[in-house]
Design an enzyme around this catalytic site. Sequence first.
Site, PDB file in Angstrom:
ATOM      1  N   GLU A 168      14.752 -18.958  -9.515  1.00 41.72           N
ATOM      2  CA  GLU A 168      14.435 -17.600  -9.942  1.00 41.72           C
ATOM      3  C   GLU A 168      13.704 -17.599 -11.290  1.00 41.72           C
ATOM      4  O   GLU A 168      12.727 -16.866 -11.474  1.00 41.72           O
ATOM      5  CB  GLU A 168      15.732 -16.776 -10.000  1.00 41.72           C
ATOM      6  CG  GLU A 168      15.584 -15.360 -10.507  1.00 41.72           C
ATOM      7  CD  GLU A 168      14.598 -14.496  -9.725  1.00 41.72           C
ATOM      8  OE1 GLU A 168      14.137 -14.897  -8.647  1.00 41.72           O
ATOM      9  OE2 GLU A 168      14.256 -13.411 -10.224  1.00 41.72           O
ATOM     10  N   LYS A 209       9.960 -16.150 -11.884  1.00 45.04           N
ATOM     11  CA  LYS A 209       9.637 -15.130 -12.891  1.00 45.04           C
ATOM     12  C   LYS A 209       8.445 -15.585 -13.720  1.00 45.04           C
ATOM     13  O   LYS A 209       7.517 -14.822 -13.957  1.00 45.04           O
ATOM     14  CB  LYS A 209      10.821 -14.869 -13.835  1.00 45.04           C
ATOM     15  CG  LYS A 209      11.988 -14.119 -13.268  1.00 45.04           C
ATOM     16  CD  LYS A 209      11.748 -12.653 -13.009  1.00 45.04           C
ATOM     17  CE  LYS A 209      11.197 -12.393 -11.651  1.00 45.04           C
ATOM     18  NZ  LYS A 209      12.046 -12.147 -10.558  1.00 45.04           N
ATOM     19  N   GLU A 254       5.117 -15.652 -11.627  1.00 41.92           N
ATOM     20  CA  GLU A 254       4.552 -14.393 -11.151  1.00 41.92           C
ATOM     21  C   GLU A 254       4.000 -13.513 -12.270  1.00 41.92           C
ATOM     22  O   GLU A 254       3.051 -12.777 -12.052  1.00 41.92           O
ATOM     23  CB  GLU A 254       5.498 -13.627 -10.222  1.00 41.92           C
ATOM     24  CG  GLU A 254       6.686 -12.980 -10.832  1.00 41.92           C
ATOM     25  CD  GLU A 254       7.552 -12.261  -9.799  1.00 41.92           C
ATOM     26  OE1 GLU A 254       7.053 -11.788  -8.778  1.00 41.92           O
ATOM     27  OE2 GLU A 254       8.771 -12.167 -10.047  1.00 41.92           O
ATOM     28  N   TRP A 281      -2.917  -2.561  -1.624  1.00 42.14           N
ATOM     29  CA  TRP A 281      -2.690  -3.990  -1.821  1.00 42.14           C
ATOM     30  C   TRP A 281      -3.469  -4.660  -0.692  1.00 42.14           C
ATOM     31  O   TRP A 281      -3.155  -4.492   0.481  1.00 42.14           O
ATOM     32  CB  TRP A 281      -1.203  -4.322  -1.734  1.00 42.14           C
ATOM     33  CG  TRP A 281      -0.923  -5.756  -2.092  1.00 42.14           C
ATOM     34  CD1 TRP A 281      -0.712  -6.267  -3.333  1.00 42.14           C
ATOM     35  CD2 TRP A 281      -0.836  -6.859  -1.177  1.00 42.14           C
ATOM     36  NE1 TRP A 281      -0.502  -7.632  -3.248  1.00 42.14           N
ATOM     37  CE2 TRP A 281      -0.571  -8.017  -1.944  1.00 42.14           C
ATOM     38  CE3 TRP A 281      -0.960  -6.995   0.205  1.00 42.14           C
ATOM     39  CZ2 TRP A 281      -0.425  -9.278  -1.377  1.00 42.14           C
ATOM     40  CZ3 TRP A 281      -0.819  -8.256   0.766  1.00 42.14           C
ATOM     41  CH2 TRP A 281      -0.550  -9.373  -0.023  1.00 42.14           C
ATOM     42  N   HIS A 307      13.446 -38.260  -6.960  1.00 46.18           N
ATOM     43  CA  HIS A 307      12.835 -38.490  -5.644  1.00 46.18           C
ATOM     44  C   HIS A 307      11.410 -37.949  -5.587  1.00 46.18           C
ATOM     45  O   HIS A 307      10.875 -37.738  -4.502  1.00 46.18           O
ATOM     46  CB  HIS A 307      13.708 -37.862  -4.554  1.00 46.18           C
ATOM     47  CG  HIS A 307      15.087 -38.443  -4.537  1.00 46.18           C
ATOM     48  ND1 HIS A 307      15.379 -39.669  -3.984  1.00 46.18           N
ATOM     49  CD2 HIS A 307      16.249 -37.986  -5.059  1.00 46.18           C
ATOM     50  CE1 HIS A 307      16.671 -39.935  -4.151  1.00 46.18           C
ATOM     51  NE2 HIS A 307      17.207 -38.926  -4.799  1.00 46.18           N
ATOM     52  N   ARG A 362       3.440  -0.212  -5.105  1.00 41.38           N
ATOM     53  CA  ARG A 362       3.221  -0.791  -3.776  1.00 41.38           C
ATOM     54  C   ARG A 362       1.880  -1.521  -3.667  1.00 41.38           C
ATOM     55  O   ARG A 362       1.606  -2.167  -2.661  1.00 41.38           O
ATOM     56  CB  ARG A 362       3.278   0.313  -2.714  1.00 41.38           C
ATOM     57  CG  ARG A 362       4.545   1.120  -2.760  1.00 41.38           C
ATOM     58  CD  ARG A 362       4.517   2.224  -1.743  1.00 41.38           C
ATOM     59  NE  ARG A 362       4.579   1.697  -0.409  1.00 41.38           N
ATOM     60  CZ  ARG A 362       5.703   1.460   0.250  1.00 41.38           C
ATOM     61  NH1 ARG A 362       6.853   1.740  -0.316  1.00 41.38           N
ATOM     62  NH2 ARG A 362       5.687   0.970   1.455  1.00 41.38           N
ATOM     63  N   LYS A 399       5.111  -4.492  -5.389  1.00 33.73           N
ATOM     64  CA  LYS A 399       6.570  -4.428  -5.487  1.00 33.73           C
ATOM     65  C   LYS A 399       7.238  -4.561  -4.119  1.00 33.73           C
ATOM     66  O   LYS A 399       8.290  -5.171  -3.996  1.00 33.73           O
ATOM     67  CB  LYS A 399       6.959  -3.101  -6.149  1.00 33.73           C
ATOM     68  CG  LYS A 399       8.437  -2.934  -6.396  1.00 33.73           C
ATOM     69  CD  LYS A 399       8.910  -3.844  -7.502  1.00 33.73           C
ATOM     70  CE  LYS A 399      10.408  -3.744  -7.733  1.00 33.73           C
ATOM     71  NZ  LYS A 399      10.908  -4.934  -8.446  1.00 33.73           N
ATOM     72  N   ASN A 458      -1.088   2.108   5.682  1.00 34.91           N
ATOM     73  CA  ASN A 458      -0.329   0.980   5.141  1.00 34.91           C
ATOM     74  C   ASN A 458       0.052   0.120   6.335  1.00 34.91           C
ATOM     75  O   ASN A 458       0.547   0.645   7.330  1.00 34.91           O
ATOM     76  CB  ASN A 458       0.929   1.503   4.433  1.00 34.91           C
ATOM     77  CG  ASN A 458       1.925   0.395   4.145  1.00 34.91           C
ATOM     78  OD1 ASN A 458       1.536  -0.732   3.840  1.00 34.91           O
ATOM     79  ND2 ASN A 458       3.204   0.711   4.246  1.00 34.91           N
ATOM     80  N   GLY A 459      -0.163  -1.183   6.259  1.00 37.12           N
ATOM     81  CA  GLY A 459       0.229  -2.057   7.367  1.00 37.12           C
ATOM     82  C   GLY A 459      -0.945  -2.880   7.848  1.00 37.12           C
ATOM     83  O   GLY A 459      -1.902  -3.127   7.108  1.00 37.12           O
ATOM     84  N   CYS A 512       0.848  -1.191   0.000  1.00 39.96           N
ATOM     85  CA  CYS A 512       0.000   0.000   0.000  1.00 39.96           C
ATOM     86  C   CYS A 512       0.884   1.242   0.000  1.00 39.96           C
ATOM     87  O   CYS A 512       1.946   1.263   0.614  1.00 39.96           O
ATOM     88  CB  CYS A 512      -0.943   0.096   1.192  1.00 39.96           C
ATOM     89  SG  CYS A 512      -2.105  -1.253   1.294  1.00 39.96           S
TER      90      CYS A 512
HETATM   91  O1  M6R Z   1      12.390  -5.706  -1.837  1.00 43.24           O
HETATM   92  P1  M6R Z   1      12.805  -7.125  -1.569  1.00 43.24           P
HETATM   93  O2  M6R Z   1      14.009  -7.495  -2.340  1.00 43.24           O
HETATM   94  O3  M6R Z   1      12.963  -7.422  -0.132  1.00 43.24           O
HETATM   95  O4  M6R Z   1      11.618  -7.990  -2.118  1.00 43.24           O
HETATM   96  C1  M6R Z   1      11.602  -9.371  -1.919  1.00 43.24           C
HETATM   97  C2  M6R Z   1      10.509 -10.017  -2.734  1.00 43.24           C
HETATM   98  O5  M6R Z   1       9.262  -9.511  -2.367  1.00 43.24           O
HETATM   99  C3  M6R Z   1      10.704  -9.800  -4.229  1.00 43.24           C
HETATM  100  O6  M6R Z   1      11.946 -10.227  -4.657  1.00 43.24           O
HETATM  101  C4  M6R Z   1       9.609 -10.541  -5.009  1.00 43.24           C
HETATM  102  O7  M6R Z   1       9.793 -11.906  -4.889  1.00 43.24           O
HETATM  103  C5  M6R Z   1       9.614 -10.102  -6.476  1.00 43.24           C
HETATM  104  N1  M6R Z   1       8.283  -9.900  -6.926  1.00 43.24           N
HETATM  105  C6  M6R Z   1      10.233 -11.078  -7.366  1.00 43.24           C
HETATM  106  O8  M6R Z   1      10.168 -10.729  -8.696  1.00 43.24           O
END
Ligand code: M6R
Length: 615
Positions: free
Chosen positions: A488, A492, A495, A79, A511, A27, A610, A105-106, A2
């Site tokens: 990773e 990607k 997400e 969010w 396994h 955010r 983000k 926010n929170g 947020c």
């Molecule tokens: O700001 P941060 O690096 O702490 O964020 C961590 C994760 O929230 C962030 O890497 C998230 O997994 C991304 N959406 C990945 O693309």
Amino acid sequence: MCGIIGYVGGRPCYELIVRGLEHLEYRGYDSAGFALLDAERDRFSLVRSVGKLEDLRRASNGSAERLAGPTTGIGHTRWATHGRVTLENAHPHLSGDGEVAVVMNGIIENYVDLRHRLQDEGVVFASETDTEVLPHLIRKHYAGDLVAAVRAVLAQIEGHYAFVASHVSEPNRLVAVRHECPLVVGVGTEETFVASALPAFLGETRDVIYPDNDELVVVDADGVTVLDLSGEPVVREPSTWEGSEETAEKGGYDTFMLKEIHEQPAALWDTIGSRLGADGTVTLDGIGLEDPTLARVERVHIVACGTSFHAGLAGRYLIEDWARIPVSVEVASEYRYRTCLAGPGDLVIGITQSGETADTLAAMRVARERGAHVVALTNQTESQATRDADGVLLTRAGLEIGVAATKTHTAQIMALALLALKLGRMRWAITEAGARELAEELRRLPDAIEAYLESPAPAAVADVAAHFVERDFFLYLGRHVGVPVCYEGALKLKEISYVPTEAYPAGEMKHGPIALLDEGSPVVVVAPDGHVFDKVVSNIQEVRARGARVIAVATEGNGEIASHADHVLWAPRTPALLAPITTIVPLQLFAYEIAKGKGLNVDKPRNLAKTVTVE
Ligand code: M6R
């Protein structure tokens, strides 16, 4: 998550608030809204909408005249945590009589109890949110002084939050407070902003106050006062933000994500900067430890979330191999609740590009309380992580807007490589000649990735991806440094394209995960040149024997892989331990192309934000 913003000043604030929210939209973008204090009518002009900021602008269209006047207001981009994505749950929230407006926010953790108590007193709630208890509580305690009412409420709420409150009877005043969530104050000429993050007002002022936890920020027409919880003034002078004014421009690219993928060479160059000498000497100012102390570090613990966690996993190979120091890497949300055994003599690295991830901050705090030396590896100067840590290791990737992290990831691995090289030299685990060679390799990397991105290779990735746009599951396999790349790459894809993926160390495949495979199942295999290449080839044979279609990620010039795989995504040649920096690039592009092929918004994937400022 947020984004919140507030403004008090001499200018009509509608545009300032909405523009500020546009800079905070990374955010959260489930819904958005603002409340402008219409002093003439003694009420708030409230506009909210489900969806993104463009929807909020559309929702405001019919009220242009009413919104043109007010010079005090608050805004929010959401969010969702508590309550579904609906108009009723969009912020700002108002007290029953409409006199108090709040954005937050929170999370208010004891909101259920507070809500029941307020309902017993006859308060009617309009939303399902935790936030809504705030305007009702403030209203209840209001006796002509908003500051006093907010202080009374702070004594009752639990959780982690940053909020801004406004009351119709105090038209040129906002009261804001933070507790474990970010809040910054922008001090302009006869105007003040409060917001979750600097981009909300950097276009207007660069003079910034960073309030501490539980300090009340009282914004009036004639300036800002900061008070402690007992109401005593705290001296907080503004400092001038020296960073560049990073604006969210796509610079000719279709999306921020694609732009940021292409910015990786620059991000890597800038992260190296002047830190790396030709002889392999590394200078890491700001890390907060003198070289002799750093050389004696006994263990390294890395805590992080998501993509940053994957960078930590890649960094482990570098630190263990180059510096011969044992490294543990753990998801911060788990680390924070385990028995923490870190202590003096240990180096704890919290990796967080945003510097705001709640779990990473909490894990760093736990380690710091145990006496470990805590370093924030972050892309944001002046973020909470930099304030909470003993030292800072900055990536210099520039502002990352795309929700899917790309350039900050490779920059994080580069920063860890620099640290590994420094530790390795100090501990004599790397010879002088070895350090010189590694320095050369590290310096070569950005150019190699630039050449790759300018070559026909990205178009070839798009061609391969086109075959798989309709697939509903991908398995990612790799060994050694290929494992974090699999994690990773799979993250990607899931997400931004919403396709289920599974990522596994290839040796573990038999396994269990091999049962997932069927005729034609796509399996992405990360197979850079290195000492486990042949093992990975054996794993490729095993999945192909079950009918899988293999997309291999391999080192440019490898003459063997094409005979084992259905498709090859090439990556620049590099020493094996640095392969996570190069091999992830084709997988970022692969995920991007699949999502684009599906017609999805890669910059704002559903349900994500983000920065994750709630645990
Ligand atoms: O700001 P941060 O690096 O702490 O964020 C961590 C994760 O929230 C962030 O890497 C998230 O997994 C991304 N959406 C990945 O693309």
